[in-house]
Scaffold this motif. Structure first.
Motif, PDB file in Angstrom:
ATOM      1  N   VAL A  37       6.334 -11.518   8.222  1.00  0.00           N
ATOM      2  CA  VAL A  37       6.925 -11.836   6.920  1.00  0.00           C
ATOM      3  C   VAL A  37       5.856 -11.799   5.833  1.00  0.00           C
ATOM      4  O   VAL A  37       6.083 -11.280   4.734  1.00  0.00           O
ATOM      5  CB  VAL A  37       7.632 -13.214   6.969  1.00  0.00           C
ATOM      6  N   PHE A  38       4.661 -12.311   6.139  1.00  0.00           N
ATOM      7  CA  PHE A  38       3.554 -12.255   5.184  1.00  0.00           C
ATOM      8  C   PHE A  38       3.205 -10.817   4.844  1.00  0.00           C
ATOM      9  O   PHE A  38       2.995 -10.482   3.672  1.00  0.00           O
ATOM     10  CB  PHE A  38       2.327 -12.976   5.750  1.00  0.00           C
ATOM     11  N   PHE A  41       5.912  -9.382   2.507  1.00  0.00           N
ATOM     12  CA  PHE A  41       5.779  -9.907   1.148  1.00  0.00           C
ATOM     13  C   PHE A  41       4.552  -9.331   0.447  1.00  0.00           C
ATOM     14  O   PHE A  41       4.594  -9.045  -0.752  1.00  0.00           O
ATOM     15  CB  PHE A  41       5.697 -11.438   1.153  1.00  0.00           C
ATOM     16  N   VAL A  44       5.387  -5.733  -0.609  1.00  0.00           N
ATOM     17  CA  VAL A  44       6.323  -5.705  -1.737  1.00  0.00           C
ATOM     18  C   VAL A  44       5.619  -6.116  -3.021  1.00  0.00           C
ATOM     19  O   VAL A  44       5.788  -5.473  -4.066  1.00  0.00           O
ATOM     20  CB  VAL A  44       7.541  -6.607  -1.456  1.00  0.00           C
ATOM     21  N   SER A  45       4.818  -7.146  -2.984  1.00  0.00           N
ATOM     22  CA  SER A  45       4.127  -7.587  -4.198  1.00  0.00           C
ATOM     23  C   SER A  45       3.098  -6.562  -4.647  1.00  0.00           C
ATOM     24  O   SER A  45       2.886  -6.371  -5.844  1.00  0.00           O
ATOM     25  CB  SER A  45       3.472  -8.950  -3.989  1.00  0.00           C
TER      26      SER A  45
END
Length: 55
Positions: A37-38, A41, A44-45
């Motif tokens: 998940v990290f 994210f 995406v960022s």
């Protein structure tokens, strides 16, 4: 998010050393999911941060 993944990884290593295989397996799976998940994210960022400002 990454700090939680590292925390669960440390818990899994300690539980593995103490012979608590059920706890170690569960903590390892949680650490793996949190790390994935990290990474999502972070990707995406990174991609969203490269956008030019809309005028």
């Amino acid at each position: 998010m990454l700090s939680w993944a590292v925390t669960f990884l440390v818990v899994a290593i300690i539980a593995g050393l103490l012979g608590l295989s059920g706890v170690a397996g569960t903590a390892t799976q949680i650490a793996y999911v949190l790390f994935i998940v990290f990474l999502i994210f972070a990707a995406v960022s990174f991609l969203m941060g490269r956008r030019p400002p809309v005028t």
